[in-house]
Design a protein around this motif. Sequence first.
Motif, PDB file in Angstrom:
ATOM      1  N   ILE A   1      38.054  24.380   2.120  1.00  0.00           N
ATOM      2  CA  ILE A   1      37.175  23.808   3.501  1.00  0.00           C
ATOM      3  C   ILE A   1      36.853  25.770   4.272  1.00  0.00           C
ATOM      4  CG2 ILE A   1      37.029  22.712   5.029  1.00  0.00           C
ATOM      5  CD1 ILE A   1      37.960  20.597   3.360  1.00  0.00           C
ATOM      6  N   LEU A   2      38.378  25.906   4.641  1.00  0.00           N
ATOM      7  CA  LEU A   2      38.472  26.359   5.750  1.00  0.00           C
ATOM      8  C   LEU A   2      38.142  28.058   5.193  1.00  0.00           C
ATOM      9  CD1 LEU A   2      42.107  25.976   7.068  1.00  0.00           C
ATOM     10  CD2 LEU A   2      40.373  25.406   8.118  1.00  0.00           C
ATOM     11  N   ASN A   3      38.523  28.261   3.787  1.00  0.00           N
ATOM     12  CA  ASN A   3      37.700  29.576   3.611  1.00  0.00           C
ATOM     13  C   ASN A   3      35.917  29.865   3.945  1.00  0.00           C
ATOM     14  OD1 ASN A   3      38.143  32.031   2.063  1.00  0.00           O
ATOM     15  ND2 ASN A   3      37.006  31.116   0.147  1.00  0.00           N
ATOM     16  N   LEU A   4      35.548  28.763   4.145  1.00  0.00           N
ATOM     17  CA  LEU A   4      34.490  29.148   4.580  1.00  0.00           C
ATOM     18  C   LEU A   4      33.268  29.038   6.052  1.00  0.00           C
ATOM     19  CD1 LEU A   4      32.476  26.243   1.455  1.00  0.00           C
ATOM     20  CD2 LEU A   4      32.997  28.726   1.183  1.00  0.00           C
ATOM     21  N   CYS A   5      34.516  28.552   6.540  1.00  0.00           N
ATOM     22  CA  CYS A   5      34.246  28.518   8.174  1.00  0.00           C
ATOM     23  C   CYS A   5      34.235  29.997   8.666  1.00  0.00           C
ATOM     24  CB  CYS A   5      35.906  27.360   8.967  1.00  0.00           C
ATOM     25  SG  CYS A   5      35.227  26.123   8.172  1.00  0.00           S
ATOM     26  N   ASP A   6      33.760  30.724   8.048  1.00  0.00           N
ATOM     27  CA  ASP A   6      33.195  32.115   9.139  1.00  0.00           C
ATOM     28  C   ASP A   6      32.385  32.185  10.222  1.00  0.00           C
ATOM     29  OD1 ASP A   6      30.500  31.585   7.701  1.00  0.00           O
ATOM     30  OD2 ASP A   6      31.229  33.106   6.675  1.00  0.00           O
ATOM     31  N   GLY A   7      32.104  31.389  10.580  1.00  0.00           N
ATOM     32  CA  GLY A   7      31.184  31.943  12.341  1.00  0.00           C
ATOM     33  C   GLY A   7      29.498  31.686  11.978  1.00  0.00           C
ATOM     34  N   GLU A   8      29.501  31.734  10.549  1.00  0.00           N
ATOM     35  CA  GLU A   8      28.638  32.314  10.116  1.00  0.00           C
ATOM     36  C   GLU A   8      27.516  30.816   9.145  1.00  0.00           C
ATOM     37  OE1 GLU A   8      26.728  34.729  10.823  1.00  0.00           O
ATOM     38  OE2 GLU A   8      28.106  35.623  11.681  1.00  0.00           O
ATOM     39  N   ARG A   9      28.493  30.358   8.631  1.00  0.00           N
ATOM     40  CA  ARG A   9      28.295  28.531   7.770  1.00  0.00           C
ATOM     41  C   ARG A   9      27.247  28.102   8.486  1.00  0.00           C
ATOM     42  NH1 ARG A   9      31.478  31.643   4.516  1.00  0.00           N
ATOM     43  NH2 ARG A   9      30.694  31.964   2.363  1.00  0.00           N
ATOM     44  N   THR A  10      27.089  27.124   8.655  1.00  0.00           N
ATOM     45  CA  THR A  10      27.155  26.075   9.354  1.00  0.00           C
ATOM     46  C   THR A  10      27.899  24.850   8.586  1.00  0.00           C
ATOM     47  OG1 THR A  10      24.622  24.848   8.010  1.00  0.00           O
ATOM     48  CG2 THR A  10      24.317  26.314  10.061  1.00  0.00           C
ATOM     49  N   MET A  11      27.550  23.673   9.453  1.00  0.00           N
ATOM     50  CA  MET A  11      28.977  22.272   8.707  1.00  0.00           C
ATOM     51  C   MET A  11      27.767  22.236   6.685  1.00  0.00           C
ATOM     52  SD  MET A  11      30.853  21.650   9.700  1.00  0.00           S
ATOM     53  CE  MET A  11      31.800  20.182   9.012  1.00  0.00           C
ATOM     54  N   GLU A  12      26.623  21.799   7.998  1.00  0.00           N
ATOM     55  CA  GLU A  12      25.739  21.323   6.602  1.00  0.00           C
ATOM     56  C   GLU A  12      25.717  22.415   5.286  1.00  0.00           C
ATOM     57  OE1 GLU A  12      21.284  19.960   6.318  1.00  0.00           O
ATOM     58  OE2 GLU A  12      21.930  22.057   7.106  1.00  0.00           O
ATOM     59  N   SER A  13      25.281  23.676   5.127  1.00  0.00           N
ATOM     60  CA  SER A  13      25.560  24.737   4.140  1.00  0.00           C
ATOM     61  C   SER A  13      26.909  24.518   3.623  1.00  0.00           C
ATOM     62  CB  SER A  13      25.640  26.232   4.491  1.00  0.00           C
ATOM     63  OG  SER A  13      26.178  26.645   5.660  1.00  0.00           O
ATOM     64  N   ILE A  14      28.235  24.441   4.629  1.00  0.00           N
ATOM     65  CA  ILE A  14      29.916  24.103   4.076  1.00  0.00           C
ATOM     66  C   ILE A  14      30.036  23.525   2.968  1.00  0.00           C
ATOM     67  CG2 ILE A  14      32.003  23.825   4.389  1.00  0.00           C
ATOM     68  CD1 ILE A  14      31.634  25.650   7.728  1.00  0.00           C
ATOM     69  N   ILE A  15      29.057  21.935   3.351  1.00  0.00           N
ATOM     70  CA  ILE A  15      29.717  21.038   2.585  1.00  0.00           C
ATOM     71  C   ILE A  15      28.350  20.794   1.154  1.00  0.00           C
ATOM     72  CG2 ILE A  15      28.599  18.522   2.015  1.00  0.00           C
ATOM     73  CD1 ILE A  15      29.322  18.466   5.398  1.00  0.00           C
ATOM     74  N   ALA A  16      27.628  21.464   1.482  1.00  0.00           N
ATOM     75  CA  ALA A  16      26.962  21.928  -0.134  1.00  0.00           C
ATOM     76  C   ALA A  16      27.538  22.702  -0.426  1.00  0.00           C
ATOM     77  CB  ALA A  16      25.161  22.063   0.667  1.00  0.00           C
ATOM     78  N   GLN A  17      28.021  23.689  -0.124  1.00  0.00           N
ATOM     79  CA  GLN A  17      28.982  24.527  -1.440  1.00  0.00           C
ATOM     80  C   GLN A  17      29.980  23.700  -1.788  1.00  0.00           C
ATOM     81  OE1 GLN A  17      28.951  28.072   1.570  1.00  0.00           O
ATOM     82  NE2 GLN A  17      28.349  28.803  -0.386  1.00  0.00           N
ATOM     83  N   LEU A  18      30.874  23.052  -1.073  1.00  0.00           N
ATOM     84  CA  LEU A  18      31.703  22.704  -0.902  1.00  0.00           C
ATOM     85  C   LEU A  18      31.553  21.232  -2.078  1.00  0.00           C
ATOM     86  CD1 LEU A  18      33.796  22.148   2.019  1.00  0.00           C
ATOM     87  CD2 LEU A  18      34.688  22.951   0.256  1.00  0.00           C
ATOM     88  N   LYS A  19      30.465  20.244  -1.658  1.00  0.00           N
ATOM     89  CA  LYS A  19      30.391  19.977  -2.976  1.00  0.00           C
ATOM     90  C   LYS A  19      28.989  20.153  -4.521  1.00  0.00           C
ATOM     91  CE  LYS A  19      27.450  16.157  -0.351  1.00  0.00           C
ATOM     92  NZ  LYS A  19      26.284  15.654  -0.191  1.00  0.00           N
ATOM     93  N   GLU A  20      28.878  21.722  -4.415  1.00  0.00           N
ATOM     94  CA  GLU A  20      29.123  22.592  -5.633  1.00  0.00           C
ATOM     95  C   GLU A  20      30.144  22.224  -6.142  1.00  0.00           C
ATOM     96  OE1 GLU A  20      26.741  26.838  -7.136  1.00  0.00           O
ATOM     97  OE2 GLU A  20      26.065  25.757  -5.646  1.00  0.00           O
ATOM     98  N   LEU A  21      31.052  23.274  -5.447  1.00  0.00           N
ATOM     99  CA  LEU A  21      32.735  23.715  -5.871  1.00  0.00           C
ATOM    100  C   LEU A  21      33.032  22.250  -6.604  1.00  0.00           C
ATOM    101  CD1 LEU A  21      34.741  26.118  -6.070  1.00  0.00           C
ATOM    102  CD2 LEU A  21      35.567  24.560  -3.819  1.00  0.00           C
ATOM    103  N   PHE A  22      33.800  21.664  -6.476  1.00  0.00           N
ATOM    104  CA  PHE A  22      33.760  20.649  -6.411  1.00  0.00           C
ATOM    105  C   PHE A  22      33.348  19.119  -6.942  1.00  0.00           C
ATOM    106  CE2 PHE A  22      36.727  21.320  -2.399  1.00  0.00           C
ATOM    107  CZ  PHE A  22      36.921  21.883  -2.829  1.00  0.00           C
ATOM    108  N   GLY A  23      32.213  19.554  -7.617  1.00  0.00           N
ATOM    109  CA  GLY A  23      31.178  18.778  -8.253  1.00  0.00           C
ATOM    110  C   GLY A  23      31.212  17.212  -7.856  1.00  0.00           C
ATOM    111  N   ALA A  24      31.440  16.849  -6.526  1.00  0.00           N
ATOM    112  CA  ALA A  24      31.707  15.209  -5.817  1.00  0.00           C
ATOM    113  C   ALA A  24      29.821  15.257  -4.913  1.00  0.00           C
ATOM    114  CB  ALA A  24      32.824  15.356  -5.461  1.00  0.00           C
ATOM    115  N   ASP A  25      29.262  14.100  -4.931  1.00  0.00           N
ATOM    116  CA  ASP A  25      28.455  14.121  -3.482  1.00  0.00           C
ATOM    117  C   ASP A  25      28.872  13.376  -2.594  1.00  0.00           C
ATOM    118  OD1 ASP A  25      26.709  15.509  -5.480  1.00  0.00           O
ATOM    119  OD2 ASP A  25      25.940  13.422  -6.266  1.00  0.00           O
ATOM    120  N   ASP A  26      29.756  12.626  -3.354  1.00  0.00           N
ATOM    121  CA  ASP A  26      30.271  11.694  -1.741  1.00  0.00           C
ATOM    122  C   ASP A  26      31.624  11.821  -1.225  1.00  0.00           C
ATOM    123  OD1 ASP A  26      30.117   9.464  -0.250  1.00  0.00           O
ATOM    124  OD2 ASP A  26      31.402   7.673  -1.604  1.00  0.00           O
TER     125      ASP A  26
END
Length: 94
Positions: A49-74
């Motif tokens: 999660i923190l690896n995606l906190c770069d000040g450029e990505r929105t929470m929305e895009s961070i969550i979308a990337q993590l859903k893809e990374l972990f293969g989870a929707d909820d």
Amino acid sequence: MTLSNTPFNPHDRPVINPLFLFRWEEQEQAYLLLYPEGIIKLNDSAGNILNLCDGERTMESIIAQLKELFGADDIDGDIYNFMEVARGKGWIKA
């Protein structure tokens, strides 16, 4: 910019607090947060999660990337909860 007592919203762009150095440590096989008083070894989820906190990505895009990374929707609620804890500890700013 979000105030610390207000919840994150999908358009916030969290960033690691510059008081901390965030990095992958090969020897530990983990992400670490280093600061003058010590070191915090993060678990895999927190590190990803923190690896995606770069000040450029929105929470929305961070969550979308993590859903893809972990293969989870909820996982939205879990991510928002973690981000609130991380902000409370001073690790991130939004």
